[in-house]
Design a protein around this motif. Structure first.
Motif, mmCIF file in Angstrom:
data_model
loop_
_atom_site.group_PDB
_atom_site.id
_atom_site.type_symbol
_atom_site.label_atom_id
_atom_site.label_comp_id
_atom_site.label_asym_id
_atom_site.label_seq_id
_atom_site.Cartn_x
_atom_site.Cartn_y
_atom_site.Cartn_z
ATOM 1 N N VAL A 283 0.836 -1.203 0.000
ATOM 2 C CA VAL A 283 0.000 0.000 0.000
ATOM 3 C C VAL A 283 0.873 1.256 0.000
ATOM 4 C CG1 VAL A 283 -1.657 1.334 1.377
ATOM 5 C CG2 VAL A 283 -1.956 -1.134 1.100
ATOM 6 N N LEU A 284 1.990 1.198 0.733
ATOM 7 C CA LEU A 284 2.885 2.356 0.806
ATOM 8 C C LEU A 284 3.643 2.576 -0.498
ATOM 9 C CD1 LEU A 284 4.356 1.843 4.393
ATOM 10 C CD2 LEU A 284 2.727 3.610 3.685
ATOM 11 N N GLN A 285 4.096 1.491 -1.125
ATOM 12 C CA GLN A 285 4.905 1.599 -2.341
ATOM 13 C C GLN A 285 4.493 0.513 -3.349
ATOM 14 O OE1 GLN A 285 7.168 3.881 -3.239
ATOM 15 N NE2 GLN A 285 6.892 5.030 -1.352
ATOM 16 N N PRO A 286 3.355 0.676 -4.014
ATOM 17 C CA PRO A 286 2.863 -0.366 -4.931
ATOM 18 C C PRO A 286 3.731 -0.558 -6.168
ATOM 19 C CG PRO A 286 1.518 1.613 -5.109
ATOM 20 C CD PRO A 286 2.430 1.823 -3.934
ATOM 21 N N ALA A 287 4.605 0.404 -6.453
ATOM 22 C CA ALA A 287 5.432 0.284 -7.649
ATOM 23 C C ALA A 287 6.594 -0.686 -7.463
ATOM 24 C CB ALA A 287 5.972 1.666 -8.040
ATOM 25 N N LYS A 288 6.896 -1.067 -6.239
ATOM 26 C CA LYS A 288 8.003 -1.992 -6.002
ATOM 27 C C LYS A 288 7.570 -3.414 -6.361
ATOM 28 C CE LYS A 288 10.674 0.586 -2.609
ATOM 29 N NZ LYS A 288 11.362 0.546 -1.293
ATOM 30 N N GLU A 289 8.288 -3.977 -7.301
ATOM 31 C CA GLU A 289 7.893 -5.280 -7.835
ATOM 32 C C GLU A 289 7.901 -6.373 -6.780
ATOM 33 O OE1 GLU A 289 9.061 -8.218 -11.600
ATOM 34 O OE2 GLU A 289 10.457 -6.678 -10.907
ATOM 35 N N VAL A 290 8.890 -6.348 -5.880
ATOM 36 C CA VAL A 290 8.978 -7.409 -4.884
ATOM 37 C C VAL A 290 7.758 -7.384 -3.966
ATOM 38 C CG1 VAL A 290 10.297 -6.054 -3.192
ATOM 39 C CG2 VAL A 290 10.513 -8.535 -3.229
ATOM 40 N N TYR A 291 7.195 -6.194 -3.707
ATOM 41 C CA TYR A 291 6.014 -6.115 -2.862
ATOM 42 C C TYR A 291 4.797 -6.723 -3.561
ATOM 43 C CZ TYR A 291 8.661 -2.644 -0.112
ATOM 44 O OH TYR A 291 9.590 -1.990 0.652
ATOM 45 N N SER A 292 4.622 -6.398 -4.833
ATOM 46 C CA SER A 292 3.459 -6.920 -5.553
ATOM 47 C C SER A 292 3.562 -8.435 -5.733
ATOM 48 C CB SER A 292 3.315 -6.231 -6.910
ATOM 49 O OG SER A 292 4.477 -6.400 -7.694
#
Length: 468
Positions: A283-292
């Protein structure tokens, strides 16, 4: 929607991201110093790990042109100014050597030599200015980098480098106690140390690691990396518990004919906590691939369609402020719509097994339940009377008030209710999980990111894809 600013590091601090990715957190469980790898059916995203993020590195250099001419100062001030100048020169030498090591190709020995030289410079700088948290912090980063290089060939040397790094981060925090980056790095070191110790020691190190990450995100709820690292610690710990639970479950079935062991509740709770923090980092940084990618892995562990769900003791709405107040057990959920009670038939399917597991645990606390009954509390389902909007949340804190029912309490301060509201969880980890979830979700609400939370939960549920 308000502009969301990503976490910005403290000036002069190198951002250390070793241990960030889920792969590394789980892969550590298969190290040679641990028990056989448990049977984990979740495929984790493969990411490179164990490196320093140099994109945010800022050298804390000084402008010597801005200094007053030493000839115009008394002798005592000349000595102080000269010492400060020497400190900055030595400290910057350490930063340069550390940067050279990060960019050096070729042999690991060459990188180790540069890092050792950097450590010597930081040591020299610290002796010149013993209250320099920046020198101690970067000294810890250099030692952590050395540990990752040493671990390829010398586990014992890596272990001692990590111990030294932990000491430097701890001392750095003594001089700068509210530095979330130092807390994050200290947590990473403790996490790494936990993979090199016995199971009994590992539990204590994991608990300490969790405490450091948790402190970091409570200081800076926008610190997505610390939030994600907290999720990886819980995930790795849950994976290690899984094998133990499976073995205990088989033994229990042989003895009691299929009753679920109490430890199953611990496993479910730990996995759910891991999922909570990983979704919040997305939610904080949706652009980070590892998070998605990680969100896709852990989505089955969430109490969808909610971020968090569980039973809590709360004062009945119609007895708030009365003497005595009536405490009732209710099912609470948290999502983009707020923090509220749901009726039994609206209980999220993913949490029903958790509730059943908690019921097993509740038999352990019979004395606690008896005390609750004497104070007027019970297992009666409370009507749908609590509906707290996340934008109304001013502050969330754990509390230890003897006037509250037995358990682990937390306090939610509201803009609309200055005295706030108290809630009691049966287990300490549940109370801490609620505090973090409410703290970070209310931060997201203040930043105008409730739609992002809604999209993340929808993405986890498979209802839709996130649209930026």
């Amino acid at each position: 929607m308000a502009d969301h600013k990503p976490f910005t590091q403290v000036e002069g601090m190198r951002v250390y991201t070793g241990g960030e990715e889920l792969r590394r957190a789980a892969a550590a469980l298969s190290g040679p110093s641990l028990a056989p790898r448990p049977n984990v059916n979740l495929a984790l995203p493969a990411q490179q790990a164990g490196h320093v993020d140099r994109t945010g590195h800022t050298s804390k250099t000084s402008s010597f042109n801005d200094r007053r001419d030493s000839q115009d100062q008394p002798e005592a001030f000349q000595k102080i100014d000269s010492q400060s100048t020497n400190f900055e020169a030595v400290y910057n030498d350490g930063l340069i050597l550390q940067e050279k090591a990060s960019q050096a190709g070729g042999s690991a020995q060459g990188q180790l030599d540069l890092l050792k030289q950097a450590c010597d410079k930081y040591h020299e700088a610290w002796e010149l200015q013993t209250n320099s948290h920046a020198a101690l912090y970067n000294w810890g980063v250099a030692l952590s980098d050395m540990a990752h290089l040493e671990k390829k060939t010398e586990d014992d040397a890596a272990y001692h480098c990590l111990l030294a790094a932990a000491e430097k981060y701890a001392l750095s925090l003594f001089y700068s106690p509210n530095n979330p980056q130092a807390l994050n790095n200290w947590g990473l070191v403790l996490q790494e140390l936990s993979t090199m110790r016995s199971p009994a020691e590992r539990i204590l190190l994991v608990q300490q690691s969790v405490a450091k990450f948790r402190r970091a995100i409570r200081l800076r709820p926008e610190f997505d990396r610390a939030c994600y690292n907290l999720g990886t610690v819980y995930y790795a710990h849950a994976c290690s518990l899984q094998g133990e639970v499976q073995n205990a479950s088989a033994q229990q079935e042989a003895v009691s004919g299929g009753a679920e062991p109490t430890s199953e509740a611990v496993l479910r709770r730990t996995f759910a906590l891991a999922a909570q923090y990983i979704l919040l980092s997305y939610v904080l940084q949706p652009a980070k691939e590892v998070y998605s990618k990680s969100l896709q892995v852990i989505k089955q562990l969430l109490p969808l369609p909610h971020l968090r769900a569980g039973r809590l003791l709360a004062v009945a709405a119609d007895s708030l402020g009365a003497v005595p107040e009536r405490w009732l057990v209710s099912m609470f959920v948290l999502d983009q719509a707020g923090f509220r009670i749901v009726a039994p038939h609206d209980q999220p399917a993913a949490s029903s097994q958790q509730v059943a597991a908690e019921s097993q645990e509740s038999h352990v606390g019979e004395e606690s339940q008896k005390a609750q009954q004497e104070s007027g509390s019970g297992d009666e389902q409370q009507p749908d009377s609590y509906q707290i909007g996340l934008s109304d949340v001013a502050c969330v804190k754990p509390c230890n008030d003897p006037s509250l029912p037995p358990g682990y309490a937390f306090w939610v301060s509201l803009h609309s209710r200055t005295q706030g509201l108290y809630f009691v969880a049966q287990v300490s980890e549940d109370a801490e999980g609620w505090v973090d979830a409410l703290h970070m979700a209310s931060y997201a609400a203040k930043q105008g990111r409730m739609q992002m939370l809604a999209n993340a939960l929808a993405l986890a549920s498979g209802d839709q894809q996130y649209q930026s």
